[in-house]
Motif scaffolding. Structure first.
Motif, PDB file in Angstrom:
ATOM      1  N   SER A 174      -8.196  33.422  11.217  1.00 23.79           N
ATOM      2  CA  SER A 174      -6.748  33.499  10.754  1.00 23.79           C
ATOM      3  C   SER A 174      -6.660  32.756  10.726  1.00 23.79           C
ATOM      4  CB  SER A 174      -6.171  35.447  11.692  1.00 23.79           C
ATOM      5  OG  SER A 174      -5.580  35.509  10.982  1.00 23.79           O
TER       6      SER A 174
ATOM      7  N   PRO B 232      -7.769  36.690   7.335  1.00 25.21           N
ATOM      8  CA  PRO B 232      -9.064  35.864   7.471  1.00 25.21           C
ATOM      9  C   PRO B 232      -8.838  34.584   6.427  1.00 25.21           C
ATOM     10  CG  PRO B 232      -9.342  37.895   5.926  1.00 25.21           C
ATOM     11  CD  PRO B 232      -7.883  38.176   6.596  1.00 25.21           C
TER      12      PRO B 232
ATOM     13  N   HIS C 126     -16.816  44.812  12.582  1.00 21.58           N
ATOM     14  CA  HIS C 126     -16.356  43.821  13.410  1.00 21.58           C
ATOM     15  C   HIS C 126     -14.967  43.990  12.769  1.00 21.58           C
ATOM     16  CE1 HIS C 126     -14.331  40.438  13.138  1.00 21.58           C
ATOM     17  NE2 HIS C 126     -14.090  40.312  12.129  1.00 21.58           N
ATOM     18  N   LYS C 127     -14.306  45.016  11.585  1.00 18.61           N
ATOM     19  CA  LYS C 127     -13.007  45.183  11.593  1.00 18.61           C
ATOM     20  C   LYS C 127     -13.120  46.889  12.275  1.00 18.61           C
ATOM     21  CE  LYS C 127     -15.816  49.171   8.553  1.00 18.61           C
ATOM     22  NZ  LYS C 127     -15.601  49.751   6.410  1.00 18.61           N
TER      23      LYS C 127
ATOM     24  N   GLY D 145     -11.546  42.556  13.927  1.00 26.80           N
ATOM     25  CA  GLY D 145     -11.439  42.060  12.363  1.00 26.80           C
ATOM     26  C   GLY D 145     -10.633  43.189  11.777  1.00 26.80           C
TER      27      GLY D 145
END
Length: 521
Positions: free
Chosen positions: A121, A126, A239-240, A244
């Protein structure tokens, strides 16, 4: 129209009542439906594999969590054959003839969601690198910017800097030999690999060899990042919601400091240049042969070709991936030679003979190692065959139109791939595949040698996605190992004890404790 409206209201009311009254049975029914849908997908239901794997990818997640997924892969293919269904939409392939199919120049088999997790990041966004991006166009564009710096001729311009690392490494080993102390040679080989990354990337060592320790906890930090990527990579859709999550960047402004690799890279860059608060790179030396200098020169002469973001992204990739994979291969050579004394004796004899004939410089050069030490080269290849650095499936999406693989039609979008631990042990190509046998490379015909080499090259990826840092790794291994065996007798402190292996995407080893004795000629 009124009756219709009333009917819709009644239906909605009934549905709401059902949901409120029977929430648990409905939830269970949905889960069961999803599991059965996973299992009985057309064209995949007939592919063999572990029973649970066809229903849910959590079987694979658990397998990865145990840290032995590479051994599971070998066992599954020996049991089920060339195709194994290891998740509802994942098929592992053992046939090495599909290496150039899945990993080609066209990139029609695109990377899966496993890869983007392993990005950095930067400025709260990202930023994909050459490894993590799934976009072939982006990959080609970025590779054009930096690819030349990783070419063998350009890297060999830094051979003197690598020699300085080797000399320091030999001096540090001499301290252990003089004191007859046991040394964790596996750790020191990684210190060496880190310092070479520093020389090639930033024109200075990163302090690992001087300090004899994990500087700034980088090795531990990378291990943690790999553990997260390995596990979350099996369920990348989560992941989000985890690291993330885009809300993190807004709620926690200092989030970027969590990425130890980025922080370490910025620190290394700042030792040579300065990065302003807005991220602009200033005062970088553009005269050197290291990557920072080369790219700073491009940036200063044509900012459209290279910017600060590009430099930081690619240098941080060097730091993240440049030491682990090399150290794994170095440890494998040392360990298997110590476990096979007859092979060690041949390596040492070959080095001594080349030395006697004045074919080796004071510090072994890359050219010398690759031309006058054929048995050592065979040992290096065999160690990389028996213990590849990468231990997971190299995942790719089947093109939309689908493909026939090993006689089975695989629908478009299915994730397929090859695990190097499987193909490196194909008995039809590598007889007695679990045995460390360097002679196989010297006894093979030219055609067989090429076939075997093409297969173990998958350790570095394939096609347009082959690791750009491959040449750095090969230079290091071809130089430092012959020099070490030339100067020191290397033995395992506990020769009957097996090392410990843990697969977190890279197949890491612990337990290369050695005793060193200075050799006399």
């Amino acid at each position: 129209m009124a009756p219709t409206v009333n009917s819709e209201v009644t239906a909605l009311s009934w549905l709401r009542n059902v949901l409120v009254t029977y929430p648990l049975p409905i939830f269970v029914a949905i889960i069961l439906f999803r599991l059965l849908w996973n299992k009985y997908q057309r064209n995949l239901v007939s592919i063999p594999g572990p029973t649970l794997a066809a229903y849910t990818k959590f079987w694979r997640l658990y397998d990865v969590w145990k840290g032995k997924a590479h051994l599971t892969a070998i066992d599954l293919h020996r049991k089920y054959g060339p195709l194994v269904r290891i998740a509802p939409n994942h098929v592992s392939v053992a046939d090495p003839s599909y290496i150039p199919v899945f990993y080609n120049i066209k990139e029609d088999y695109t990377k899966s969601g496993f890869y983007p997790i392993q990005c950095i990041s930067w400025k709260k966004k990202p930023e994909m690198n050459l490894f993590s991006t799934r976009d072939p166009h982006y990959h080609r564009r970025e590779k054009r910017k930096v690819g030349a710096a990783y070419s063998l001729p350009n890297l060999l311009e830094s051979e003197a800097a690598i020699d300085a690392c080797i000399q320091l490494f030999m001096d540090r080993l001499n301290e252990f030999a003089t004191k007859t102390q046991s040394v964790d040679l596996g750790a020191w080989l990684q210190y060496f690999a880190f310092d070479v990354v520093g020389e090639v990337s930033f024109a200075h060592r990163l302090g690992f060899l001087e300090q004899g320790r994990d500087v700034d906890g980088m090795m531990k930090a990378i291990e943690g990042m790999l553990n997260y990527a390995a596990l979350c990579g099996q369920v990348p859709e989560y992941h989000k919601y985890l690291l993330g999550n885009p809300l993190f960047a807004k709620l926690m402004p200092a989030m970027e400091t969590w990425n130890a690799v980025l922080v370490f890279t910025l620190k290394a860059i700042n030792s040579r240049a300065s990065i302003k608060r807005d991220g602009e790179l200033l005062n970088a030396d553009s005269e050197g042969r290291d990557m920072l200098s080369r790219w700073a020169y491009v940036k200063s002469s044509d900012p459209d070709k290279m910017n600060t973001r590009d430099i930081i992204v690619h240098l941080s990739t060097n730091v993240f991936a440049g030491s682990d994979t090399t150290a794994i291969a170095l440890r494998a050579v040392v360990y298997y030679l110590c476990k096979n004394p007859q092979c060690m004796a041949k390596v040492v004899a070959e080095i001594d003979e080349a030395d006697k004939q004045n074919k080796l410089s004071e510090l072994v050069t890359y050219k010398e190692s690759t031309t006058v030490l054929p048995y050592f080269t065979a040992v290096l290849k065999e160690a990389m065959r028996v213990h590849p650095s990468v231990g997971f499936l190299m995942e790719r999406h089947v093109p939309p139109e689908g493909a026939e693989i090993c006689g089975q039609f695989i629908p478009g979008g299915t994730i397929v791939g090859i695990n190097p631990w499987v193909t490196n042990r194909d008995p039809s190509i590598f007889p007695d595949p679990d045995t460390f046998k360097p002679e196989r490379w010297l006894e093979a015909s030219e055609a067989q040698n090429k076939q075997m080499s093409d297969i173990i090259d998958l350790n570095f990826g394939g096609g347009s996605r082959k690791c750009v840092g491959r040449n750095i790794s090969m230079i290091e291994m071809h130089k430092v190992l012959p020099q070490m065996f030339r100067l020191y007798k290397v033995e395992l402190t506990e020769p009957d004890k097996e090392w410990h292996i843990y697969n977190n995407w890279f197949v890491q080893q612990e337990g290369v404790m050695c005793k060193l004795t200075r050799r006399t000629k």
